[in-house]
Design an enzyme around this catalytic site. Sequence first.
Site, mmCIF file in Angstrom:
data_model
loop_
_atom_site.group_PDB
_atom_site.id
_atom_site.type_symbol
_atom_site.label_atom_id
_atom_site.label_comp_id
_atom_site.label_asym_id
_atom_site.label_seq_id
_atom_site.Cartn_x
_atom_site.Cartn_y
_atom_site.Cartn_z
ATOM 1 N N ARG A 111 24.407 44.237 50.488
ATOM 2 C CA ARG A 111 25.740 44.813 50.754
ATOM 3 C C ARG A 111 26.814 43.764 50.945
ATOM 4 O O ARG A 111 27.839 44.002 51.562
ATOM 5 C CB ARG A 111 25.719 45.744 51.967
ATOM 6 N N LYS A 210 48.983 32.987 40.759
ATOM 7 C CA LYS A 210 47.939 34.002 40.944
ATOM 8 C C LYS A 210 47.669 34.251 42.428
ATOM 9 O O LYS A 210 47.561 35.395 42.854
ATOM 10 C CB LYS A 210 46.648 33.618 40.207
ATOM 11 N N GLU A 220 44.858 45.512 43.387
ATOM 12 C CA GLU A 220 45.643 45.883 42.214
ATOM 13 C C GLU A 220 46.240 47.271 42.335
ATOM 14 O O GLU A 220 46.166 48.089 41.418
ATOM 15 C CB GLU A 220 44.762 45.787 40.954
ATOM 16 N N ASN A 228 47.799 41.351 34.247
ATOM 17 C CA ASN A 228 47.097 41.931 33.100
ATOM 18 C C ASN A 228 47.926 41.854 31.826
ATOM 19 O O ASN A 228 47.561 42.466 30.814
ATOM 20 C CB ASN A 228 46.741 43.401 33.375
ATOM 21 N N HIS A 245 37.430 35.573 25.304
ATOM 22 C CA HIS A 245 38.453 36.230 26.130
ATOM 23 C C HIS A 245 39.851 35.643 25.895
ATOM 24 O O HIS A 245 40.819 36.372 25.673
ATOM 25 C CB HIS A 245 38.053 36.102 27.603
HETATM 26 N N1 LIG Z 1 37.528 38.117 37.363
HETATM 27 C C1 LIG Z 1 38.696 37.953 36.774
HETATM 28 O O1 LIG Z 1 39.759 38.149 37.375
HETATM 29 C C2 LIG Z 1 38.728 37.482 35.350
HETATM 30 C C3 LIG Z 1 39.930 37.060 34.778
HETATM 31 C C4 LIG Z 1 39.924 36.574 33.477
HETATM 32 C C5 LIG Z 1 38.729 36.521 32.766
HETATM 33 N N2 LIG Z 1 37.588 36.958 33.334
HETATM 34 C C6 LIG Z 1 36.312 36.903 32.597
HETATM 35 O O2 LIG Z 1 36.028 35.551 32.301
HETATM 36 C C7 LIG Z 1 35.199 35.503 31.135
HETATM 37 C C8 LIG Z 1 35.721 34.431 30.209
HETATM 38 O O3 LIG Z 1 35.681 33.216 30.910
HETATM 39 P P1 LIG Z 1 35.776 31.790 30.205
HETATM 40 O O4 LIG Z 1 36.756 31.798 29.124
HETATM 41 O O5 LIG Z 1 35.879 30.832 31.318
HETATM 42 O O6 LIG Z 1 34.462 31.708 29.404
HETATM 43 P P2 LIG Z 1 32.925 31.791 29.506
HETATM 44 O O7 LIG Z 1 32.370 31.914 30.854
HETATM 45 O O8 LIG Z 1 32.618 32.847 28.528
HETATM 46 O O9 LIG Z 1 32.565 30.331 28.955
HETATM 47 C C9 LIG Z 1 33.116 29.881 27.735
HETATM 48 C C10 LIG Z 1 32.303 28.744 27.174
HETATM 49 O O10 LIG Z 1 32.582 27.541 27.873
HETATM 50 C C11 LIG Z 1 31.379 26.788 28.039
HETATM 51 N N3 LIG Z 1 31.614 25.882 29.153
HETATM 52 C C12 LIG Z 1 31.855 26.211 30.428
HETATM 53 N N4 LIG Z 1 32.158 25.119 31.146
HETATM 54 C C13 LIG Z 1 32.077 24.062 30.306
HETATM 55 C C14 LIG Z 1 32.286 22.671 30.459
HETATM 56 N N5 LIG Z 1 32.710 22.154 31.622
HETATM 57 N N6 LIG Z 1 32.127 21.875 29.370
HETATM 58 C C15 LIG Z 1 31.774 22.406 28.181
HETATM 59 N N7 LIG Z 1 31.577 23.732 27.979
HETATM 60 C C16 LIG Z 1 31.727 24.532 29.030
HETATM 61 C C17 LIG Z 1 30.361 27.862 28.261
HETATM 62 O O11 LIG Z 1 29.066 27.411 28.050
HETATM 63 C C18 LIG Z 1 30.807 28.920 27.260
HETATM 64 O O12 LIG Z 1 30.237 28.675 25.991
HETATM 65 C C19 LIG Z 1 35.206 36.883 30.535
HETATM 66 O O13 LIG Z 1 33.993 37.526 30.844
HETATM 67 C C20 LIG Z 1 36.355 37.578 31.246
HETATM 68 O O14 LIG Z 1 36.171 38.973 31.356
HETATM 69 C C21 LIG Z 1 37.560 37.422 34.607
#
Ligand SMILES: NC(=O)c1ccc[n+]([C@@H]2O[C@H](COP(=O)([O-])OP(=O)(O)OC[C@H]3O[C@@H](n4cnc5c(N)ncnc54)[C@H](O)[C@@H]3O)[C@@H](O)[C@H]2O)c1
Length: 339
Positions: A111, A210, A220, A228, A245
Amino acid sequence: MRYLSGPASEVLVDRGLPDPLLPVREGRRKVLVLSQPGTDFLAPAIVDRLDDVEPVVVPVPDRDEAKTLGVLDIVYHRCAEAGIGRHDTILGVGGGATTDLAGFVAATWLRGVESVLLPTTLLGAVDAAIGGKTGINLGGKNMVGAFWPPSRVIVDLDVLDSLPRDIKVEGTAEVYKTGLVGDPAIVDAYRDHGIDAPLELVVPAAIAVKTSVVIEDLRESGRRAILNFGHTIGHAVEFASGLAHGHAVSIGMVAAVTVSERRLGFNHKDEVISDLDALGLPVNAPEVDRDHLMSLVERDKKIDAAGIRMVLLSEIGEPVIDHVTTADIAAGLAAIGIS
Ligand SMILES: NC(=O)c1ccc[n+]([C@@H]2O[C@H](COP(=O)([O-])OP(=O)(O)OC[C@H]3O[C@@H](n4cnc5c(N)ncnc54)[C@H](O)[C@@H]3O)[C@@H](O)[C@H]2O)c1
């Protein structure tokens, strides 16, 4: 630099990892570390700074392959085997997909236990890890989740500086978006320096926007929705096409500035599209089924009884949340090549 993003949530931005890595917490014995592929280079420094607790490292699949019920099931079982208790901590190390998963595990295990996030992508550092939204995908992006602020977010600018160019470009979409809705200086920095805008400048500025929004509106119910911008259509494109993304958000922003021009007379549409293009971000959607995309837009969480709500811009730095019509959405889709 230290920012507060809620009463019990801090964001540390520096070069290198803080020591101690975790906030002081009585009774903590174990830390379940969820680590994304490609972040192994951080393991020695992390383990070095966790010398008074037992780390249990659980590798998770890459990108959104981590945000599934199947992976969640595996991680819960690892929590049980490791005996993760109420005073223990889930540490998410990776991009937004891993930190979203880690946050959701922390929100739901027993939880709710502490989470600490160490975002390793630009997108994770300025967006996904900040503000307490956690979740997994289920028939749509982030359909199952919880608001569960981490006690600490650790942003290491050295890690972000070492990112491969393509991942940096992806993350730049969210930084630039934050500029569009909250700080025109970020937009200017990208216009002046392109993709190499100094991280010391744009990362703290984007985190400041942010955290200032989230601290007022964690769940939100109001102002937070401005973050968004580009996501209503962007999320649908992401889910329908499997695009990363940041790329999907860039395409979503093209649609959103088009709808902004149509409804609010926003007159910087072409500049925004040319900025995104110059940053190496996509401005047209890949081939996706239009009806499927529309159904995803309608299933999005930004819909209410009066219709689809979209974040629009009246000016750079001046977001407006408005209900839009099907014709507006159609114009947005046409701008990204879907008609
Ligand atoms: N919670 C929120 O408020 C929120 C906001 C925006 C996005 N998101 C979520 O975040 C996700 C996208 O995140 P993202 O773009 O960070 O991508 P991701 O977690 O999909 O990672 C993208 C790529 O970067 C690589 N990577 C990560 N760190 C690295 C490093 N230091 N060096 C080399 N490669 C590295 C990973 O292996 C992966 O292939 C989506 O699932 C999206 O829905 C959440």
